[in-house]
Scaffold this active site. Structure first.
Site, PDB file in Angstrom:
ATOM      1  N   CYS A  76      63.293  48.786 -69.384  1.00 49.89           N
ATOM      2  CA  CYS A  76      63.709  48.270 -69.048  1.00 49.89           C
ATOM      3  C   CYS A  76      64.410  46.736 -70.218  1.00 49.89           C
ATOM      4  CB  CYS A  76      64.059  47.847 -67.879  1.00 49.89           C
ATOM      5  SG  CYS A  76      62.783  46.181 -67.956  1.00 49.89           S
ATOM      6  N   CYS A  77      63.424  45.887 -70.867  1.00 49.90           N
ATOM      7  CA  CYS A  77      63.544  45.824 -71.698  1.00 49.90           C
ATOM      8  C   CYS A  77      63.546  45.937 -73.013  1.00 49.90           C
ATOM      9  CB  CYS A  77      62.173  44.778 -71.757  1.00 49.90           C
ATOM     10  SG  CYS A  77      61.625  43.987 -70.464  1.00 49.90           S
ATOM     11  N   GLU A 117      58.237  38.404 -67.413  1.00 57.02           N
ATOM     12  CA  GLU A 117      59.541  39.449 -68.206  1.00 57.02           C
ATOM     13  C   GLU A 117      60.651  39.244 -69.287  1.00 57.02           C
ATOM     14  OE1 GLU A 117      60.418  42.608 -65.094  1.00 57.02           O
ATOM     15  OE2 GLU A 117      62.038  43.691 -66.676  1.00 57.02           O
ATOM     16  N   GLU A 168      56.236  41.515 -59.896  1.00 57.33           N
ATOM     17  CA  GLU A 168      56.901  40.832 -61.391  1.00 57.33           C
ATOM     18  C   GLU A 168      57.533  39.961 -60.614  1.00 57.33           C
ATOM     19  OE1 GLU A 168      58.183  45.146 -63.647  1.00 57.33           O
ATOM     20  OE2 GLU A 168      58.985  44.302 -61.833  1.00 57.33           O
ATOM     21  N   GLY A 223      69.650  46.404 -53.710  1.00 54.69           N
ATOM     22  CA  GLY A 223      68.288  46.696 -53.755  1.00 54.69           C
ATOM     23  C   GLY A 223      67.993  45.592 -54.371  1.00 54.69           C
ATOM     24  N   HIS A 248      62.083  38.869 -56.959  1.00 50.51           N
ATOM     25  CA  HIS A 248      61.902  40.056 -58.338  1.00 50.51           C
ATOM     26  C   HIS A 248      62.477  39.201 -59.081  1.00 50.51           C
ATOM     27  CE1 HIS A 248      62.960  43.580 -60.966  1.00 50.51           C
ATOM     28  NE2 HIS A 248      61.750  43.384 -61.135  1.00 50.51           N
ATOM     29  N   CYS A 297      63.184  40.965 -69.588  1.00 53.09           N
ATOM     30  CA  CYS A 297      64.879  41.131 -69.212  1.00 53.09           C
ATOM     31  C   CYS A 297      64.653  39.541 -68.210  1.00 53.09           C
ATOM     32  CB  CYS A 297      64.334  42.397 -67.491  1.00 53.09           C
ATOM     33  SG  CYS A 297      64.777  44.208 -68.315  1.00 53.09           S
ATOM     34  N   HIS A 333      67.357  52.603 -57.058  1.00 54.43           N
ATOM     35  CA  HIS A 333      68.790  51.557 -57.848  1.00 54.43           C
ATOM     36  C   HIS A 333      69.937  52.545 -57.987  1.00 54.43           C
ATOM     37  CE1 HIS A 333      64.953  50.284 -58.165  1.00 54.43           C
ATOM     38  NE2 HIS A 333      65.340  49.252 -58.885  1.00 54.43           N
TER      39      HIS A 333
HETATM   40  O1  FUB Z   1      63.752  47.309 -60.977  1.00 55.59           O
HETATM   41  C1  FUB Z   1      64.575  47.847 -62.576  1.00 55.59           C
HETATM   42  C2  FUB Z   1      64.290  47.371 -63.470  1.00 55.59           C
HETATM   43  O2  FUB Z   1      62.503  47.967 -64.061  1.00 55.59           O
HETATM   44  C3  FUB Z   1      63.935  45.551 -63.377  1.00 55.59           C
HETATM   45  O3  FUB Z   1      64.864  44.718 -63.581  1.00 55.59           O
HETATM   46  C4  FUB Z   1      62.454  44.991 -63.847  1.00 55.59           C
HETATM   47  O4  FUB Z   1      62.162  44.789 -63.425  1.00 55.59           O
HETATM   48  C5  FUB Z   1      61.944  46.418 -63.652  1.00 55.59           C
HETATM   49  O5  FUB Z   1      61.045  46.495 -62.353  1.00 55.59           O
HETATM   50 ZN    ZN Z   2      62.458  44.425 -68.123  1.00 56.73          ZN
END
Ligand code: FUB
Ligand code: ZN
Length: 630
Positions: free
Chosen positions: A429-430, A349, A333, A212, A281, A351, A163
């Site tokens: 992440c959330c 999720e 996800e 990605g 996703h 997020c 990422h």
């Molecule tokens: O991949 C980065 C973050 O972690 C994603 O946005 C979430 O869904 C979790 O997989």
């Molecule tokens: Zn999240």
């Protein structure tokens, strides 16, 4: 695209959220969540999963210094998604490949919080962290601790899975926020240096790669908006246009032939402007759509906007839960098929619902759209809020609509569900996403252009717009009442969204309705009273949602309600609501007449976002219906 409708959100510095409901949430973020998350990033929370975030920056900073000094630095593998003591040496990167993003999201939340509530101690702590981040940046502007620590030769080698461009996106968002709130540009300069490297590396006459995990698109737009430098907007446009072209870039780097549609998970199966169904996703998807909406607005790109409209409709009509949750399957996800909305295995999720709000805000800037604003409201008052405990110290990543703790422990299809909120997550992440959203909530309420102010969300506060100073005194969620004191600078149209769930409404001024908004011409200082009728009601899903046939959810105003076993006893599947429903409401709590098997009972309901705040227990949103024969 109707240019006269294009508007912009009100910048955070011109908003101040005062309504008791939302101010309390923002204060919780400021006083509990932000300090707590700082401890989590530093791995100082006992019993919580490790973050390694700060530790990675310390290691990367050391590597950057050693490189500058011409020293040789070790190389570790950079080929896994997650690193810990079992697969990573002591000196190597630890955590998920996107671990840096948690630090950036925390900083972004801090920036927003400082905007409304100056705090020299917090700012000093953030400055120190920014110093650490900047000290890890390589000479050429590159900044991602995984590759800096582990292997400089692999930088940008695997855009699909690893990422770097996503972490860049979060860096840029944090940097813009911190610059806007403090005027300090150290992090912004770091983000711009990284952005410049990205612009110099990827382009139609350079490497034709794209993220990605999308986010860089909307982040580059933020850099464009803060600097006015069009190259950042063009780069965002490039990433969007290049995505999904065949042969796929992701195949080319692997030396593989493109033989069939692929990469739905990354929304890279076809060019975004041709996409009409939300797939893959869910967080990636809504982040991409947000960037697409930004670019469509700024470039006046009708084609891209049509795709955004279709994708928004597809989500809202066919792929969104009543709670505003999106992404129905844990498998990737991801979005499921249309109407595939199971309750107990739902992913939803936190997020993803936050990302839906990002997308909605951008769509509302292009034109007011009551349906999209209502979807954002659903997400905000339900799935977004349920992501955080009432004390701000534990969090849900997954937000199902039905939980039976014993089933969660035994059913492998529910491996992703947690029955109680967690102190922290390895993949966290959330929680920081929640912190940044709630501390910038004022930006989600209104948009404006030269001739109109649109109120999309009734978040009480004061809003300094170019057209007027607006004081929005809101008891929206509780009583449906809103009072707007307007001090205009010129004549303009005030457009007030009429919530879909209001059974009738009253406005104390002359208005006409257009596309779900009540339009009022404002010529002088005035007060407008609004009253929405938020009687509790049953909400049925489409018959195509197999899981919900013969069932209904209960809503009052923006809140979805749920039953918990702590109030109703175990085996919530034995409950049914008697139809037509007889509700009683008091102080956020609802009862509805119903049955447990054949026994008449009163079913007690609480707002969905509050579930699991009284320990582990069963929870259910959709309850069976039973015709009352009298
Ligand atoms: O991949 C980065 C973050 O972690 C994603 O946005 C979430 O869904 C979790 O997989
Ligand atoms: Zn999240």
């Amino acid at each position: 695209m109707n240019n006269s409708k294009i508007s912009h959100h009100i910048e955070l510095k011109n908003t101040s959220v005062t309504d008791s409901f939302w101010k309390a949430k923002r204060e919780l973020v400021r006083t509990e969540v932000i300090p707590y998350q700082y401890e989590a990033l530093n791995d100082r929370i006992e019993g919580a999963e490790k973050s390694y975030c700060i530790e990675n920056f310390v290691k990367a900073s050391k590597v950057a210094r050693q490189i500058k000094e011409g020293k040789s630095v070790p190389v570790y593998p950079a080929d896994k998604w997650y690193y810990n003591g079992e697969n990573a040496e002591e000196g190597a990167f630890h955590g998920w490949v996107f671990q840096d993003s948690d630090v950036y999201k925390w900083l972004e939340a801090v920036a927003y919080s400082l905007e409304s509530c100056p705090d020299p101690e917090l700012e000093a702590r953030a400055d120190k962290l920014i110093d650490l981040i900047c000290s890890a940046q390589l000479e050429n502007g590159y900044l991602d601790t995984l590759y800096i620590i582990n292997n400089r030769n692999e930088i940008f080698a695997n855009l699909k899975d690893f990422h770097e461009l996503y972490c860049f996106g979060h860096l840029a968002e944090a940097a813009v926020a911190y610059y806007n709130s403090t005027g300090k540009n150290k992090l912004l300069n770091a983000a711009l240096r990284f952005a410049d490297l990205i612009c110099a590396t990827f382009g139609s006459d350079k490497i034709k790669g794209y993220p990605g995990h999308e986010l860089a698109e909307l982040a580059l737009v933020k850099l464009y908006e803060v600097t006015g430098d069009k190259k950042y907007l063009d780069e965002a446009g490039f990433f969007i246009e290049e995505r999904g072209k065949k042969p796929y870039y992701y195949d080319l780097v692997l030396g593989r032939e493109t033989v069939e549609d692929n990469y739905h998970y990354n929304q890279a199966h076809m060019p975004p402007r041709e996409q009409r169904e939300a797939v893959g996703h869910a967080v990636r998807a809504v982040y991409l759509y947000s960037g697409m909406a930004d670019v469509a607005r700024l470039n006046g790109d009708e084609g891209l906007y049509s795709a955004c409209r279709a994708l928004a409709d597809n989500i809202i009509d066919k792929k969104m839960y009543v709670t505003g949750g999106i992404g129905s399957t844990p498998d990737g996800e991801a979005f499921g098929a249309e109407y595939e909305l199971p309750n107990g295995t739902a992913y939803c999720e936190t997020c993803a619902s936050i990302g839906l709000m990002f997308f909605a805000r951008r769509m509302l800037e292009i034109e007011p759209n009551a349906k999209i604003a209502a979807a954002a409201e659903r997400a905000l008052y339900n799935t977004v809020l349920s992501g955080m405990a009432e004390d701000g110290k534990s969090f849900f990543y997954v937000n199902p609509l039905e939980v039976v703790p014993d089933e969660v422990r035994t059913d492998t299809k529910k491996f992703h569900v947690k029955t109680v909120r967690q102190k922290w997550f390895g993949c966290a992440c959330c929680p920081p996403n929640l912190a940044r959203l709630l501390s910038s909530l004022g930006e989600y309420a209104l948009t404006e252009n030269d001739s109109a102010v649109y109120v999309h969300q009734y978040i009480g506060g004061s809003y300094k717009t170019k057209n007027a100073l607006l004081e929005l005194d809101s008891d929206y969620a509780e009583s449906g009442r809103v009072r707007l004191s307007i001090n205009p600078k010129k004549t303009f149209t005030l457009a007030l969204r009429i919530p879909e769930q209001s059974e009738g409404f009253a406005v104390s001024a002359e208005y006409k309705t257009e596309n779900g908004y009540a339009l009022i011409s404002i010529t002088e200082k005035c007060v407008i009273e609004l009253g929405f009728n938020f009687r509790p009601r049953l909400v049925k899903s489409s018959d195509k949602v197999v899981a919900n046939r013969g069932k209904a959810a209960v809503m009052r105003g923006p809140f979805v309600y749920c039953a918990e076993s702590i109030d109703n006893g175990e085996k919530l599947d034995e409950l049914s609501i008697s139809e037509p429903p007889v509700f009683e409401y008091e102080n956020e709590k609802l009862t509805v007449d119903g049955y447990r098997k054949d026994k008449r009972i009163k079913i007690r309901l609480i707002p969905y976002y509050k579930w699991a705040n009284r320990g582990e227990n069963e929870m259910r949103v959709y309850l069976k219906l039973r015709q009352n024969k009298g």
